[in-house]
Design a protein around this motif. Structure first.
Motif, mmCIF file in Angstrom:
data_model
loop_
_atom_site.group_PDB
_atom_site.id
_atom_site.type_symbol
_atom_site.label_atom_id
_atom_site.label_comp_id
_atom_site.label_asym_id
_atom_site.label_seq_id
_atom_site.Cartn_x
_atom_site.Cartn_y
_atom_site.Cartn_z
ATOM 1 N N UNK A 159 0.856 -1.193 0.000
ATOM 2 C CA UNK A 159 0.000 0.000 0.000
ATOM 3 C C UNK A 159 0.890 1.240 0.000
ATOM 4 N N UNK A 160 0.836 2.012 -1.090
ATOM 5 C CA UNK A 160 1.791 3.115 -1.273
ATOM 6 C C UNK A 160 1.774 4.132 -0.149
ATOM 7 N N UNK A 161 0.587 4.520 0.292
ATOM 8 C CA UNK A 161 0.504 5.553 1.322
ATOM 9 C C UNK A 161 1.115 5.150 2.650
ATOM 10 N N UNK A 162 1.327 3.834 2.838
ATOM 11 C CA UNK A 162 1.871 3.342 4.101
ATOM 12 C C UNK A 162 3.351 2.985 4.014
ATOM 13 N N UNK A 200 1.329 9.314 -2.642
ATOM 14 C CA UNK A 200 2.720 8.886 -2.845
ATOM 15 C C UNK A 200 3.675 10.061 -3.061
ATOM 16 N N UNK A 201 3.369 11.195 -2.397
ATOM 17 C CA UNK A 201 4.207 12.395 -2.544
ATOM 18 C C UNK A 201 4.722 12.840 -1.165
ATOM 19 N N UNK A 202 5.625 12.058 -0.559
ATOM 20 C CA UNK A 202 6.020 12.321 0.830
ATOM 21 C C UNK A 202 6.754 13.642 1.048
ATOM 22 N N UNK A 203 7.282 14.255 -0.003
ATOM 23 C CA UNK A 203 8.025 15.507 0.175
ATOM 24 C C UNK A 203 7.186 16.746 -0.097
ATOM 25 N N UNK A 204 5.890 16.579 -0.320
ATOM 26 C CA UNK A 204 5.037 17.741 -0.587
ATOM 27 C C UNK A 204 5.132 18.683 0.618
ATOM 28 N N UNK A 205 5.131 19.978 0.356
ATOM 29 C CA UNK A 205 5.303 20.940 1.453
ATOM 30 C C UNK A 205 4.074 21.824 1.604
ATOM 31 N N UNK A 206 3.907 22.329 2.800
ATOM 32 C CA UNK A 206 2.829 23.277 3.077
ATOM 33 C C UNK A 206 2.959 24.483 2.149
ATOM 34 N N UNK A 220 6.366 11.812 -7.212
ATOM 35 C CA UNK A 220 5.617 10.689 -6.646
ATOM 36 C C UNK A 220 6.470 9.432 -6.736
ATOM 37 N N UNK A 221 6.357 8.624 -5.699
ATOM 38 C CA UNK A 221 7.206 7.449 -5.533
ATOM 39 C C UNK A 221 6.352 6.213 -5.795
#
Length: 193
Positions: free
Chosen positions: A20-23, A94-100, A175-176
């Motif tokens: 599961x990508x989000x996890x 799947x974008x863990x580096x997205x920033x505020x 996205x990863x």
């Protein structure tokens, strides 16, 4: 943009990631938690579009796909169907580096004449970092019924806005999709430290 709702698309087969990508863990935390952390300074009106119970440990509301196995387009349709806002932010899981900062800039630059506003680097558009109007519902439903699930085709059909960022910022919305891409990301970050 008042009452902005954010929908994170947690569906998908994740065949390349094989989990599961989000996890997937990044810096000791699941991707989904990095994304939520970036959203929270903007709003806590967060929904997860998911058909399983993998995300039940998170306190946010979960909604299941209305149209099953229709890819991201089906997820967007579900999000807009349930959204009580005229505009909703749609993000992939799947974008863990997205920033505020990037998300705030997307909101700030969004032109309400546009039915869809998406981010782009100079080399690639990112339709799953965007703001989608609820009025897209009928166009999306028609595309699903016709089996045309390509997001780029949807964007081409409606008034849209593309916010282009410098290539140097593209790491923030990468996205990863596979273990190799995750390894590359970790390697890139290590060389930047």
């Amino acid at each position: 943009m008042k009452d902005l709702a954010v929908f994170i698309l947690c569906g998908g087969k994740s065949s390349r990631m094989q989990s599961e990508k989000g996890l997937v863990l990044f810096k000791g935390k699941p991707f989904i938690e990095h994304i939520i952390q970036a959203i929270l300074p903007i709003t806590n009106n967060i929904y997860l579009v998911t058909n399983g119970n993998d995300y039940d440990y998170l306190e946010y509301k979960k909604i299941g796909d209305i149209e099953i196995d229709k890819g991201p387009l089906g997820g967007i349709y579900t999000a807009l169907y349930y959204s009580e806002s005229e505009f909703s932010m749609i993000l992939s899981c799947d974008i863990p580096l997205i920033s505020t900062e990037l998300l705030a800039e997307l909101i700030e630059k969004h032109d309400e004449e546009a039915a869809i506003t998406v981010l782009s680097s100079e080399s690639r558009m990112h339709p799953l970092i965007g703001i989608y109007a609820k009025k897209n519902l009928s166009v999306i439903k028609e595309a699903i019924d016709q089996g045309d699930l390509k997001l780029m085709n949807l964007i081409a059909k409606v008034p849209h806005q593309i916010i282009t960022f410098d290539e140097s910022q593209s790491l923030n919305f990468t996205n990863i999709n596979s273990p190799d891409e995750l390894n590359d990301l970790n390697a890139n970050l290590n060389t930047m430290l």
